[in-house]
Design a protein around this motif. Structure first.
Motif, PDB file in Angstrom:
ATOM      1  N   UNK A 203       7.426  16.912  -0.460  1.00 21.36           N
ATOM      2  CA  UNK A 203       6.670  16.180  -1.467  1.00 21.36           C
ATOM      3  C   UNK A 203       5.281  15.778  -0.985  1.00 21.36           C
ATOM      4  N   UNK A 204       4.340  15.700  -1.914  1.00 24.45           N
ATOM      5  CA  UNK A 204       3.020  15.147  -1.635  1.00 24.45           C
ATOM      6  C   UNK A 204       3.164  13.648  -1.415  1.00 24.45           C
ATOM      7  N   UNK A 205       2.494  13.143  -0.374  1.00 21.13           N
ATOM      8  CA  UNK A 205       2.483  11.707  -0.100  1.00 21.13           C
ATOM      9  C   UNK A 205       1.171  11.377   0.592  1.00 21.13           C
ATOM     10  N   UNK A 206       0.340  10.569  -0.065  1.00 19.59           N
ATOM     11  CA  UNK A 206      -0.982  10.236   0.477  1.00 19.59           C
ATOM     12  C   UNK A 206      -1.308   8.788   0.159  1.00 19.59           C
ATOM     13  N   UNK A 207      -1.374   7.901   1.162  1.00 22.94           N
ATOM     14  CA  UNK A 207      -1.719   6.497   0.918  1.00 22.94           C
ATOM     15  C   UNK A 207      -3.164   6.366   0.433  1.00 22.94           C
ATOM     16  N   UNK A 208      -3.394   5.392  -0.424  1.00 22.79           N
ATOM     17  CA  UNK A 208      -4.705   5.259  -1.048  1.00 22.79           C
ATOM     18  C   UNK A 208      -5.837   4.899  -0.075  1.00 22.79           C
ATOM     19  N   UNK A 209      -5.598   4.146   1.017  1.00 21.41           N
ATOM     20  CA  UNK A 209      -6.698   3.954   1.966  1.00 21.41           C
ATOM     21  C   UNK A 209      -7.178   5.268   2.574  1.00 21.41           C
ATOM     22  N   UNK A 210      -6.246   6.194   2.800  1.00 18.38           N
ATOM     23  CA  UNK A 210      -6.606   7.505   3.324  1.00 18.38           C
ATOM     24  C   UNK A 210      -7.344   8.315   2.262  1.00 18.38           C
ATOM     25  N   UNK A 211      -6.861   8.264   1.036  1.00 22.97           N
ATOM     26  CA  UNK A 211      -7.505   8.982  -0.072  1.00 22.97           C
ATOM     27  C   UNK A 211      -8.922   8.462  -0.295  1.00 22.97           C
TER      28      UNK A 211
ATOM     29  N   UNK B  46       0.836  -1.201   0.000  1.00 22.76           N
ATOM     30  CA  UNK B  46       0.000   0.000   0.000  1.00 22.76           C
ATOM     31  C   UNK B  46       0.869   1.250   0.000  1.00 22.76           C
ATOM     32  N   UNK B  47       1.934   1.240   0.812  1.00 22.11           N
ATOM     33  CA  UNK B  47       2.824   2.393   0.873  1.00 22.11           C
ATOM     34  C   UNK B  47       3.487   2.649  -0.472  1.00 22.11           C
ATOM     35  N   UNK B  48       3.869   1.588  -1.158  1.00 20.17           N
ATOM     36  CA  UNK B  48       4.532   1.743  -2.457  1.00 20.17           C
ATOM     37  C   UNK B  48       3.614   2.358  -3.499  1.00 20.17           C
ATOM     38  N   UNK B  49       2.313   2.172  -3.358  1.00 21.28           N
ATOM     39  CA  UNK B  49       1.373   2.714  -4.344  1.00 21.28           C
ATOM     40  C   UNK B  49       0.767   4.045  -3.920  1.00 21.28           C
ATOM     41  N   UNK B  50       1.315   4.661  -2.875  1.00 26.04           N
ATOM     42  CA  UNK B  50       0.787   5.956  -2.397  1.00 26.04           C
ATOM     43  C   UNK B  50       0.888   7.013  -3.485  1.00 26.04           C
ATOM     44  N   UNK B  51      -0.023   7.959  -3.449  1.00 27.88           N
ATOM     45  CA  UNK B  51      -0.026   9.074  -4.407  1.00 27.88           C
ATOM     46  C   UNK B  51       1.038  10.089  -3.999  1.00 27.88           C
ATOM     47  N   UNK B  52       1.850  10.509  -4.981  1.00 31.64           N
ATOM     48  CA  UNK B  52       2.991  11.371  -4.697  1.00 31.64           C
ATOM     49  C   UNK B  52       3.014  12.626  -5.561  1.00 31.64           C
ATOM     50  N   UNK B  53       1.844  13.055  -6.009  1.00 29.81           N
ATOM     51  CA  UNK B  53       1.764  14.214  -6.894  1.00 29.81           C
ATOM     52  C   UNK B  53       0.404  14.876  -6.724  1.00 29.81           C
ATOM     53  N   UNK B  54       0.401  16.210  -6.690  1.00 27.08           N
ATOM     54  CA  UNK B  54      -0.844  16.952  -6.473  1.00 27.08           C
ATOM     55  C   UNK B  54      -1.862  16.689  -7.570  1.00 27.08           C
ATOM     56  N   UNK B  55      -1.410  16.674  -8.828  1.00 26.84           N
ATOM     57  CA  UNK B  55      -2.327  16.464  -9.945  1.00 26.84           C
ATOM     58  C   UNK B  55      -2.964  15.080  -9.874  1.00 26.84           C
ATOM     59  N   UNK B  56      -2.163  14.072  -9.533  1.00 22.86           N
ATOM     60  CA  UNK B  56      -2.697  12.712  -9.407  1.00 22.86           C
ATOM     61  C   UNK B  56      -3.689  12.625  -8.259  1.00 22.86           C
TER      62      UNK B  56
END
Length: 335
Positions: free
Chosen positions: A50-58, A17-27
């Motif tokens: 940097x932006x960093x947001x895990x997908x379960x949180x998103x 899950x951590x490896x697939x976290x979102x790392x860009x504002x546009x994404x």
């Protein structure tokens, strides 16, 4: 209220899950269906954080809502680099309380051990967003130096694992670290400060819970949750596993303008936390870190909000309103 929106992540392990976290504002904006034109964003690289947001949180964010309180905690906005932005890069002056790399010793009887140099989510208000973790990360040599310091300071009774997020350390390495600390007789308590059980609740593994439950220490785990929308079924399951091992569960919240500076929101947060076995602990005023001034609200408003909470909730559900003043003997209570 607790939702079911993150059940799609139930079969995934936390490292994947951590490896697939979102790392860009546009994404991030695309993932939550918010047009880029709705918000004046910047890239994490431009912001220096940097932006960093895990997908379960998103997945808990409201689709199409540019004012979603979870989104605004992790999205890099132009306000961070505004010319009139105030704040410092070391608001708590932690450098002067670092006797050896990896140790922050501010208060009597307890120390922070900087166990990890990264987090699973980059909160835009983070007071350590400018920290040079490379100078303090626990290499084997630095860990030995830190342990030597802990052995020499016999008045230290509590070690607090911090970072970064200490739960980014693997179960094996974390177990080895706990064993090293358990071998120091005067240390009686272990505290872990972490946001991982909130943003990636899958991190709370059976192995981790059992190891903490078997420790000779009194173990306290302090999570960081700012809004009731951050709580879902998976978070509740993670807390249940920890609680089953006799671990004390507390929460600390940062008071953030346009995120949670509302009595009804904080009241709901306390109630929902208590339902899953977590007691409210601290409600922090914003630390004056460079890049986060747009989250600050006047102190008078914070006091009034806290008084409203005191009137609405039983005392055990009211977090202490505090500020951290560099050089103070403890957190400063605000009445």
């Amino acid at each position: 209220m607790i939702s079911h929106t993150s059940l799609q992540w139930q079969s995934s392990d936390w490292q994947s899950i951590l490896q697939t976290a979102i790392r860009d504002s546009a994404e991030l904006l695309q993932a939550v269906g918010v047009p880029q034109s709705s918000l004046d964003t910047i890239t994490g690289e431009t912001a220096g954080f940097a932006v960093l947001a895990p997908r379960p949180f998103v997945a808990r964010m409201e689709y199409g809502n540019p004012k979603d309180p979870l989104l605004l905690q992790v999205l890099a906005l132009q306000e961070e680099i505004a010319p009139n932005a105030v704040g410092t890069t070391d608001p708590l002056e932690e450098q002067r309380f670092t006797p050896v790399p990896g140790i922050i010793h501010k208060y009597f009887g307890r120390v922070l051990l900087m166990t990890a140099g990264t987090c699973a989510v980059n909160c835009r208000y983070c007071f350590r967003r400018h920290n040079d973790y490379a100078q303090n990360i626990l290499t084997p040599a630095r860990l030995n130096e830190a342990l030597t310091y802990l052995r020499s300071q016999r008045d230290i009774t509590e070690v607090i694992l911090s970072g970064g997020d200490p739960l980014l350390t693997s179960d094996r390495k974390l177990s080895e670290l706990v064993a090293e600390l358990e071998a120091i007789p005067h240390i009686q308590r272990l505290r872990i400060h972490t946001r991982l059980p909130i943003v990636i609740p899958q991190r709370i593994t059976t192995e981790l819970c059992q190891r903490l439950g078997q420790s000779r220490f009194q173990v306290t785990l302090v999570v960081h949750c700012n809004h009731p929308k951050e709580l879902d079924v998976e978070v509740g399951l993670a807390m249940a596993q920890l609680k089953a091992q006799g671990i004390t569960l507390l929460n600390q919240t940062v008071l953030l303008k346009n995120i949670n500076n509302c009595a009804a929101t904080l009241e709901t947060l306390s109630v929902e936390l208590f339902k899953i076995g977590v007691l409210p602990y601290y409600l922090h005023t914003l630390d004056p870190v460079q890049g986060a001034a747009h989250f600050a609200q006047p102190m008078g408003d914070s006091k009034q909000l806290h008084q409203t909470l005191q009137a609405r909730l039983p005392g055990y559900l009211v977090p202490k309103l505090v500020s951290e003043i560099p050089g103070g003997a403890s957190k400063t209570l605000i009445y």
